[in-house]
Design a protein around this motif. Structure first.
Motif, short mmCIF file in Angstrom:
data_model
loop_
_atom_site.label_atom_id
_atom_site.label_comp_id
_atom_site.label_asym_id
_atom_site.label_seq_id
_atom_site.Cartn_x
_atom_site.Cartn_y
_atom_site.Cartn_z
N GLN A 245 0.83 -1.24 0.00
CA GLN A 245 -0.08 0.03 -0.03
C GLN A 245 0.88 1.33 -0.02
N ASN A 246 1.97 1.18 0.85
CA ASN A 246 2.87 2.36 0.69
C ASN A 246 3.41 2.53 -0.42
N PHE A 247 3.95 1.40 -1.18
CA PHE A 247 4.59 1.44 -2.64
C PHE A 247 3.37 2.04 -3.75
N VAL A 248 2.16 1.64 -3.47
CA VAL A 248 1.36 2.40 -4.43
C VAL A 248 1.01 3.85 -4.11
N SER A 249 1.22 4.19 -3.04
CA SER A 249 0.96 5.44 -2.68
C SER A 249 2.17 6.24 -3.15
N ASP A 250 3.39 5.82 -2.99
CA ASP A 250 4.51 6.51 -3.25
C ASP A 250 4.54 6.67 -5.12
N VAL A 251 4.22 5.55 -5.52
CA VAL A 251 4.37 5.74 -7.00
C VAL A 251 3.29 6.56 -7.60
N TYR A 252 2.10 6.68 -6.87
CA TYR A 252 1.23 7.84 -7.72
C TYR A 252 1.53 9.18 -7.32
N ALA A 253 2.42 9.50 -6.17
CA ALA A 253 2.76 10.66 -5.64
C ALA A 253 3.97 11.28 -6.36
N SER A 254 4.88 10.23 -7.08
CA SER A 254 6.11 10.68 -7.77
C SER A 254 5.64 11.27 -9.18
N ASP A 266 -0.98 0.27 -10.39
CA ASP A 266 -2.59 0.15 -10.78
C ASP A 266 -3.06 -1.29 -10.60
N HIS A 267 -2.49 -2.15 -11.10
CA HIS A 267 -2.83 -3.65 -10.98
C HIS A 267 -2.47 -4.13 -9.61
N ILE A 268 -1.68 -3.75 -8.92
CA ILE A 268 -1.40 -4.12 -7.52
C ILE A 268 -2.56 -3.53 -6.71
N SER A 269 -2.62 -2.29 -7.10
CA SER A 269 -3.88 -1.76 -6.04
C SER A 269 -5.29 -2.44 -6.43
N ARG A 270 -5.57 -3.02 -7.68
CA ARG A 270 -6.70 -3.64 -7.89
C ARG A 270 -6.76 -4.90 -7.06
N VAL A 271 -5.56 -5.55 -7.25
CA VAL A 271 -5.41 -6.76 -6.73
C VAL A 271 -5.79 -6.65 -5.14
N LEU A 272 -5.10 -5.79 -4.58
CA LEU A 272 -5.32 -5.65 -3.15
C LEU A 272 -6.73 -5.09 -2.72
N LEU A 273 -7.37 -4.44 -3.45
CA LEU A 273 -8.98 -4.18 -3.35
C LEU A 273 -9.75 -5.45 -3.31
N THR A 274 -9.47 -6.26 -4.47
CA THR A 274 -10.26 -7.56 -4.77
C THR A 274 -9.70 -8.41 -3.60
N LEU A 275 -8.38 -8.46 -3.27
CA LEU A 275 -8.24 -9.34 -2.04
C LEU A 275 -8.85 -8.87 -0.77
N ALA A 304 3.79 -11.85 -1.29
CA ALA A 304 5.06 -12.13 -1.09
C ALA A 304 5.69 -12.00 -2.46
N PHE A 305 4.89 -12.60 -3.41
CA PHE A 305 5.49 -12.48 -5.11
C PHE A 305 5.32 -10.97 -5.46
N PHE A 306 4.44 -10.13 -4.99
CA PHE A 306 4.45 -8.97 -5.44
C PHE A 306 5.40 -8.16 -4.82
N THR A 346 0.23 -9.38 -14.47
CA THR A 346 1.17 -8.15 -14.46
C THR A 346 1.99 -7.92 -15.54
N LEU A 347 2.40 -9.02 -16.29
CA LEU A 347 3.06 -8.61 -17.60
C LEU A 347 2.14 -7.77 -18.65
N HIS A 348 1.20 -8.36 -18.61
CA HIS A 348 -0.18 -7.65 -19.65
C HIS A 348 -0.24 -6.18 -19.26
N HIS A 349 -0.41 -5.85 -18.00
CA HIS A 349 -0.68 -4.51 -17.51
C HIS A 349 0.65 -3.54 -17.58
N ALA A 350 1.86 -4.51 -17.40
CA ALA A 350 3.13 -3.52 -17.52
C ALA A 350 3.16 -3.25 -19.17
#
Length: 935
Positions: A245-254, A266-275, A304-306, A346-350
């Motif tokens: 969550q901190n990584f998502v916030s830092d990337v959006y702010a940078s 963005d993909h990780i954020s969606r995965v966290l919300l779905t999780l 752990a993978f992410f 993740t590869l598709h979104h990247a």
């Protein structure tokens, strides 16, 4: 009432006391009658009084705030219920239950069975549990169990408390474990799992970790070690979730985040919300600690993978580096069957941002204008155009051009695929600059909808993309044919693809279109059926096991993953059908542009006729203007006006080099007369020749200028050159590099033309008595004619082979059979290869510098001899020395040519290495004269 049936009595039970046919006889059993019960009937317990015989612990269960203790034991104590009506009279027509069963109504026990139920419920129930043994025996005592696990949580807690007390006596610093109720502790653990703080667990900003606010806590019935292990695993999961969550916030702010990194975030954020939503849904079915632990098993491995993925890509800068690294990870076979879909997703979104830019470069997005300079793939490098002036100085212009950078290609793309993508973008911009109305340049509602560039992970999707690419190519090619023939180009059909699935397209009124047509198209779109929505899934964690694919046919079974295409082939299978279809369309259009619209063949023929001296009229007139001593000189002299045709008379004059006015006067009209001599008679002569073809002065260094001052030097005419600038878009084929090669060949052929003119005039001054001079003339004529004729024949043969390839290409253009490899770059490479082969055959490459220097020395000796011979000098000792030097250098030249020929025969690429020198050697040494030491 025995033996009689009273059908009016609703409480009568017919044949109540009749025996069954399977019953025993009177002697075998003791008859049991209700009348024989000890005590009155009123002493029987009412059925609702049995509730108090249940275990009290069951009544204390808390199901989300709902307690059985809150329910009043007596359901009839409520004020909302009215009391039962009293029985009016015992002598009513309705018989009583007591009378029906034969009970004495005169019983004076003092208890009435018709007492109100609320009175009966107010009696205190028995504390004994309702078992069959206690039903038959009020004094029955159940056997005690000797297993702790069957003793309940209280037994385990008692043992743990006793053990904790012993630990405190041994170790005063021992921290006791607090026992919490299951409900608040379960709620606190759940909030910890989704990364939230609670009354029990909080977050320490200093140490960047979650912790328990009350130290060691546990649930009743669990030992501290077991529950602390569960708590530690959940805290680790929560810390990983917090880090993401901190990584998502830092990337959006940078502001320095790359587009691929933002897409991954963005993909990780969606995965966290779905999780989180899935855990909310699955927590409703969690009733034990084991279920709680199993709930985070797969999400823990996913987080752990992410986390590991972020640690690897966080230091990367470019988009290509980011998804290239993810692509390498996807090729590994160590990932689980449910981790691999997330990796592919993740590869598709990247890759999505890079593919979007690539689609713009290739012109595959109909709603976007073609970017000229800003947005482009990283393998397209922007460079500033540098030009050379007449003196050879490089000048920087404001224009820019694109270059292909193979080092910036993604790791899944080959160099050939990268060059194809680069050439498609270059050709598309060429069409936009010269034919804006071309079908490939159409945008908006009149554009052809190309398939989207997306990763496809199933064979069904790959086949669908191939069908869409073929349909798109056929539609655009039909429009190109109509455009080339001058017919009206029909607008593409929109709203459906090859599979019949509807695509939402906004209807717009095109210029010149009738309103009725627009309304009919809009109505037809409204009446079309909407596409089917994807079926929902009640499992909140279904996304963990389903492969990321646009095809609904994929399942999360391992068989589907096993029979999917390999990861290493997915990019090529997904992108190449679309890219190559667009390449064939663009190549067909650009080749027709340069060959048909801008007459590339005529400009190439112009180079052959003049730069390569392929025009006999031009070569003859140029030779006479430069070398003929019989025509008047163009040199300005006092009292001798210049009248009529004049020439430079090289070899017959003492002053050199000529003035610029003299040069212009001598060469005036040679180019234009020879060019228009082959044109039809009715053709109007243009003011300038194509490309501004004209004679010019070559920029030379001081050393080269010194060589030009001597009129008897082989370099006397090196200052003369032909100036030509190809018009756009022909400059893509005839590049500045190729013009420099043409200039180098022109200088050599001009020298060869001078040498032929010199040796062809030896016979006019031949004296029979001068044996040495005669021998010198014969050998010089043989050598010069063999070498120069070899040069001209090589130029002709190489050019004819090049012209044959162009003829075949033009036939394919006429038949619209251009492939993905028939492109402008291929024509330019073919043209450059022709010039390279020609320069190699003419001994103009760098490896031939020594051999060419030797040839220039031989030509110089011949020119000196021709100058002396024309002056009428007799054979002297200097003639003997020059002849000896000539014979020696010729033998060395033949020896070197023989060595090149032998190297050609002994090497794999001998044809290139030898460069056709064996033909020159055969001309010079057919009789073996120089091998025997002749000369």
């Amino acid at each position: 009432m025995d033996g009689q049936e009273d059908y009016g009595n609703p409480f009568a039970i017919p044949n109540l006391w009749d025996k069954s046919c399977f019953s025993l006889s009177e002697e075998e059993i003791t008859t049991f009658h209700l009348e024989e019960l000890e005590g009155p009937l009123e002493h029987l317990e009412p059925p609702w009084e049995k509730l108090d015989h249940l275990d009290k612990s069951l009544l204390n269960l808390d199901y989300e705030g709902f307690q059985l203790d809150d329910i009043d034991t007596n359901p009839f104590d409520s004020a909302d219920h009215e009391p039962l009506p009293e029985i009016a009279d015992s002598t009513s027509s309705t018989p009583s239950l007591i009378s029906e069963v034969g009970t004495d109504q005169d019983d004076d026990s003092g208890e009435d069975i018709w007492t109100s139920p609320d009175v009966l419920l107010s009696q205190k129930p028995s504390s004994k549990s309702g078992t069959w043994e206690s039903f038959y025996d009020d004094e029955f005592q159940p056997a005690r169990s000797y297993y702790i696990s069957e003793g309940g949580p209280g037994v385990i807690d008692s043992i743990l408390v006793s053990h904790s007390a012993e630990q405190e006596q041994v170790n005063p610093e021992h921290i006791p474990t607090l026992i919490f109720k299951s409900d608040p502790l379960f709620a606190g653990l759940f909030h910890l799992m989704i990364g939230r703080e609670s009354e029990i667990f909080g977050y320490d900003d200093e140490h960047q970790t979650y912790h328990s606010r009350y130290g060691n806590v546990r649930m009743s019935g669990f030992c501290p070690e077991t529950f602390q292990s569960l708590t530690a695993s959940i805290i680790k999961f929560a810390n990983c979730l917090k880090g993401l969550q901190n990584f998502v916030s830092d990337v959006y702010a940078s502001r320095k985040s790359s587009r691929s990194l933002i897409a991954i975030t963005d993909h990780i954020s969606r995965v966290l919300l779905t999780l989180e939503a899935g855990m909310h849904q699955s927590f409703q079915n969690v009733h034990s600690v084991l279920q709680l632990q199993a709930l985070i098993q797969k999400p823990d491995m996913l987080l752990a993978f992410f986390t590991n993925l972020i640690a690897q890509i966080n230091s990367l800068k470019g988009d290509e580096e980011t998804f290239s690294m993810i692509y390498r990870l996807a090729q590994d076979s160590d990932h689980s069957s449910w981790i691999r879909p997330q990796l592919l997703s993740t590869l598709h979104h990247a890759m999505t941002p890079w593919l979007s830019i690539l689609a713009d470069w290739l012109g595959l997005r109909s709603n976007r204008e073609i970017p000229q300079s800003n947005d482009r793939p990283s393998f397209v490098r922007k460079v500033v155009v540098t030009m050379k002036d007449d003196r050879g100085n490089e000048t920087t212009e404001d224009e820019f051009e694109f270059e292909f950078d193979s080092a910036s290609l993604p790791n899944f793309a080959t160099i050939e695929e990268g060059e194809t993508m680069f050439d498609v973008g270059q050709g598309l911009r060429l069409l936009q600059a010269h034919i804006p109305e071309h079908p490939c340049n159409r945008k908006g509602s009149t554009a052809f909808e190309a398939p989207a560039l997306q990763m496809q992970f199933s064979w069904q999707d790959i086949e669908r993309v191939e069908r869409q690419a073929k349909t798109y190519e056929a539609d655009v090619l039909a429009a190109i044919k109509a455009f080339d023939s001058g017919e009206a180009v029909a607008n593409p059909a929109s709203g459906s693809d090859v599979d019949g699935s509807m695509v939402a397209v906004e209807a717009t009124l095109a210029f010149g279109e009738a309103p009725e047509t627009y309304l009919n198209a809009s109505i037809s779109q409204i009446e079309n059926a909407l596409p089917a929505l994807p079926a929902g899934n009640d499992d909140g964690f279904a996304f963990l096991g389903s492969p990321q694919s646009s095809s609904p046919s994929n399942t999360n079974s391992e068989d589907a993953t096993l029979f999917n295409p390999p990861i290493s082939l997915i990019p090529s299978l997904s992108f190449n059908p679309i890219i190559f279809a667009q390449a064939r369309l663009i190549n067909q259009s650009t080749l027709r542009l340069v060959f048909k619209d801008h007459k590339l063949r005529s400009h190439l023929s112009l180079q052959h006729r003049y730069q390569l001296l392929g025009d006999g009229v031009f070569a003859s007139r140029l030779s006479h203007a430069l070398f003929d001593a019989d025509i008047p000189s163009a040199e300005r002299k006092k009292g001798n006006p210049r009248v009529g045709v004049s020439g430079l008379r090289l070899g017959s004059r003492e002053t050199w080099p000529p003035a610029s006015s003299e040069l212009r006067l001598a060469l005036m009209g040679i180019l234009s007369d020879s060019y228009h001599s082959t044109a039809p008679a009715h053709t109007q002569r243009p003011a300038d020749l194509p490309g501004g073809l004209s004679f010019a002065i070559r920029a030379m260094s001081e050393t080269e200028l010194q060589k030009c001052i001597d009129p008897n030097s082989i370099s006397a005419l090196d200052f003369l050159r032909l100036q030509y600038k190809p018009p756009p878009p022909l400059d893509v084929i005839i590049s500045p590099t190729s013009l420099e090669k043409y200039d180098t060949i022109f200088r050599l052929l001009l020298r060869a033309n001078r040498m032929l003119y010199a040796v062809n005039h030896f016979s006019r001054s031949l004296h029979v008595t001068d044996f040495l001079a005669q021998r010198f003339k014969i050998e010089a004529y043989h050598f010069v004619s063999c070498v120069c004729n070899y040069f001209f024949e090589k130029v002709t043969s190489v050019w004819n082979a090049f012209s044959g390839k162009l003829d075949a290409l033009e036939r394919r253009i006429e038949r619209y059979e251009i492939g993905e490899h028939d492109r402008l770059k291929g024509v330019r490479e073919m043209h450059d290869a022709m010039l390279d082969e020609m320069m190699f055959a003419l001994l103009l490459r760098k490896r031939h510098e020594m051999l060419m220097g030797l040839l220039e020395e031989i030509f110089g000796l011949v020119l000196v001899f021709a100058m002396r011979e024309r002056g009428g000098e007799q054979v002297k000792e200097s003639f003997r020395e020059e002849y000896a030097r000539f014979g020696k250098k010729v033998r060395v030249f033949v020896s070197v040519c023989r060595g090149l020929s032998e190297r050609k025969l002994g090497s794999v690429g001998g044809e290139v290495e030898g460069g056709g020198v064996d033909m020159l050697l055969l001309r010079l040494e057919m009789s073996g004269f120089y091998a025997r030491g002749g000369g």
